[in-house]
Design a protein around this motif. Structure first.
Motif, PDB file in Angstrom:
ATOM      1  N   ARG A   1      59.823  11.914  -3.390  1.00 45.69           N
ATOM      2  CA  ARG A   1      58.508  12.126  -2.787  1.00 45.69           C
ATOM      3  C   ARG A   1      58.531  13.232  -1.750  1.00 45.69           C
ATOM      4  O   ARG A   1      57.555  13.950  -1.564  1.00 45.69           O
ATOM      5  N   LEU A   2      59.655  13.344  -1.045  1.00 48.54           N
ATOM      6  CA  LEU A   2      59.802  14.361  -0.009  1.00 48.54           C
ATOM      7  C   LEU A   2      59.625  15.748  -0.630  1.00 48.54           C
ATOM      8  O   LEU A   2      58.885  16.597  -0.125  1.00 48.54           O
TER       9      LEU A   2
ATOM     10  N   SER B   1      55.869  16.098  -1.898  1.00 47.46           N
ATOM     11  CA  SER B   1      54.848  16.289  -0.868  1.00 47.46           C
ATOM     12  C   SER B   1      55.068  17.605  -0.135  1.00 47.46           C
ATOM     13  O   SER B   1      54.112  18.217   0.325  1.00 47.46           O
TER      14      SER B   1
ATOM     15  N   ASP C   1      61.708   8.744   0.936  1.00 51.80           N
ATOM     16  CA  ASP C   1      62.053   8.850  -0.484  1.00 51.80           C
ATOM     17  C   ASP C   1      62.323  10.300  -0.850  1.00 51.80           C
ATOM     18  O   ASP C   1      61.477  11.166  -0.659  1.00 51.80           O
TER      19      ASP C   1
ATOM     20  N   ALA D   1      55.981  11.088   2.312  1.00 55.02           N
ATOM     21  CA  ALA D   1      57.224  10.728   1.629  1.00 55.02           C
ATOM     22  C   ALA D   1      57.753   9.369   2.057  1.00 55.02           C
ATOM     23  O   ALA D   1      58.742   8.899   1.514  1.00 55.02           O
TER      24      ALA D   1
END
Lengths: 337, 261
Positions: free
Chosen positions: A156-157, A160, A153, A146
């Motif tokens: 993205r966190l 992922s 981010d 992330a």
């Protein structure tokens, strides 16, 4: 205009509820002990057997329920603030999958195998440690996935976290096909969550994680408030956004990993409690503290129900929190103002 | 005290692309400056770079004579008020609580809001004609009502420099003028106000100066009498523009159908 009670009133109410739940938890058990004997045993008086049951079995179990419930709810509240997403729960960032892998690998390696018939995987200190390591490894992978240009981010966190949990499930299935069925059964029990592994050591270890995380999270309450406006606007208000996000990420992960390590995967506490608390306060300082108390109450009560519903048989506490939690959550959604 | 804000050879952007470049302009204290330009001309990026949200790739932003990255975080937060474009609250929040967030740079890490904080919040709500929404959840408001609350959040911080991204968006005519008045008041008391808009009447009624942005660069800059002209506006937007003298020496701009540039 709903009449808004100040947050401290809720704090007092929850504290009262917690004390009542704790008392119930101490009074109930497979051996029936008179209430005044329980209280005397707490102070170390009475016959040695009773003292040992109360102080080494019931008290650690009740306190573990307080700490695990509180840790999960606190973790959920911090993650929801970090991700700006009311759907976030403590297991979102790979903690559950990582801990499950760690536990299964540990048990396949023979850790905790000598713990005897009834004990299952909980009596061994090695397995919580393996679960903790697995959870942290997963969280680390998620964090690396992330990070972009030194920033964490939010989008993205989330992604992922989902991916790492999926990867962990695949590894689990792979490992389970090697495992022997008796181990699989204890593993399933662990997956549902249980407080049966409570020891004074577990209580002490979790206390440290909870105290540390509270010390990290509470000074960030103002930052979480400002993050409601979005990261960019929060930055223009003087908030150190990246520091706040990283700290929240680390603290929330530590809390969830420690809770999972000692109590398995107990669902819904981390999702339901912060949601419910948001109904009565929007300040993150109150939200964090009330979430901790609310999570503690919910898990102590759930554990009492799990132990007494079909006593002497015990239901997995994770099943109780989900049975109580899912309808309560739907109710909260329906009643949303 | 006056806190002029300046850009010197400023470039900023996202990815490989510079959204703005070679921006040199002094946003003087006591002036309201309108940023005009097509979609994607760099208005929002310029505001973000001036607010320190998007770092300068080249050149500098100066706040009160100091390079912005060197100004202590809290001090900068007290001086600069930034209104982003478009906002969806992540969680339910009451209007008053949201406006109080504007006081963040003035508050300690713990502790309740001071009397001064409450005064600033009330004054900002009143100025935006939003006092009656104070106890309403933001999610239950119309776009224009919400916009006034968001503006009140910026005003509550009592910044000397206001960076407002489309402050007049979604507002009815009366409240548009309320916003214009608020901006003019800040400039008259020595503040610097920079705002972006697509509404030429807001620019002509509210601004002293205009910066015309095209492709991330300054096409023209200066007092509105020199910049809100038929030729510059039709160049900038690719429409036919008609500028006539209006009340108080402010130009009246009306625009016609698109035309070739």
């Amino acid at each position: 205009m709903n009449s808004r009670r100040p947050a401290w009133v809720w704090g007092v109410l929850l504290l009262g509820a917690l004390l009542a739940a704790l008392l119930a938890s101490l009074l109930l058990g497979s051996v029936s002990i008179a209430p005044h004997d329980v209280l005397r045993a707490l102070l170390g008086r009475g016959d040695a057997g009773t003292v040992s049951i109360v102080r080494e079995l019931r008290l650690p179990r009740a306190l573990l329920a307080v700490l695990v419930g509180g840790a999960l709810a606190l973790s959920g509240a911090a993650l929801q603030a970090l991700l700006g997403n009311p759907l976030a729960d403590p297991y979102l960032l790979g903690v559950s999958g990582g801990a499950a892998c760690g536990t299964l690998v540990g048990s396949l390696l023979g850790l905790g195998a000598s713990a005897g018939m009834r004990a299952g995987i909980f009596d061994a200190l090695a397995l919580p440690f393996a679960a903790f390591l697995g959870a942290l490894a997963a969280v680390l992978v998620v964090g690396i996935g992330a990070s972009a240009g030194g920033r964490l981010d939010r989008g993205r966190l989330l992604l992922s976290g989902v991916v790492v949990n999926a990867l962990a499930s695949a590894i689990l299935l792979f490992l389970l096909s090697f495992g022997d069925p008796s181990r699989t059964q204890t593993f399933v029990f662990w997956m549902l969550g249980s407080l049966a592994g409570a020891t004074p050591g577990a209580v002490a270890a979790l206390s440290v994680y909870v105290a540390l995380s509270l010390a990290l999270l509470l000074p960030l309450a103002r930052a979480f408030d400002a993050l409601t406006l979005g990261e960019e606007t929060a930055a223009t208000l003087g908030i150190r956004v990246e520091t706040a996000k990283r700290t929240a990420y680390v603290a929330a992960s530590l809390l969830a990993a420690a809770a999972v390590a000692y109590a398995g995967i107990i669902g819904f506490v981390g999702l339901l409690v912060p949601h419910a608390v948001r109904r009565v306060t929007r300040s993150h300082r109150a939200l964090l503290l009330l979430s901790f108390l609310g999570g503690a109450v919910l898990l102590v009560v759930s554990d009492v129900v799990a132990r007494s519903l079909f006593a002497p048989a015990e239901i997995a506490v994770g099943a109780i929190t989900a049975l109580l939690g899912a309808p309560a959550f739907l109710f909260l959604l329906r009643a949303r103002p | 005290m006056t806190v002029p804000l300046g850009a010197e050879g400023l470039a900023a952007g996202y990815g490989a692309h510079d959204a703005i470049a070679e921006i040199t302009h002094m946003f003087a204290a006591g002036r309201v400056t309108a940023l005009l330009g097509e979609n994607g001309a760099g208005k929002s990026t310029l505001l973000k770079a001036l607010a320190g949200i998007v770092p300068a790739r080249r050149g500098t932003v100066r706040l009160g004579g100091r390079p912005l990255p060197g100004v202590p975080r809290r001090e900068a937060a007290r001086m600069l008020g930034y209104l982003p474009q478009g906002f969806e609250p992540l969680f339910p929040i009451l209007a008053r609580d949201l406006v109080l967030l504007g006081r963040t740079p003035w508050r300690t890490a713990f502790g309740a809001p001071s009397a001064r904080d409450h005064l600033a919040v009330d004054a900002a709500l009143t100025e935006m004609d939003a006092g009656m929404f104070a106890e309403t959840d933001l999610g239950a408001m119309s776009g224009g009502e919400r916009q006034r609350i968001l503006l009140a959040r910026v005003l509550a911080g009592e910044p000397e420099v206001l960076l407002l991204d489309e402050p007049a968006a979604n507002l009815d005519p009366r409240h548009r003028f309320l916003v214009i008045d608020a901006m003019r008041r800040r400039a008259e008391s020595g503040g610097a106000v920079v705002f972006s808009t697509h509404e030429l009447d807001v620019a002509s009624q509210g601004a002293d100066d205009a910066v015309l942005l095209s492709g991330g660069r300054v096409l023209a800059a200066g007092p509105i009498a020199d910049t809100l002209t038929e030729s510059l506006l039709s160049d900038l937007f690719g429409v036919s523009a008609c500028v006539t003298p209006g009340a108080g020496g402010r130009p009246l701009v009306s625009i016609g159908p698109a035309r070739a540039r």
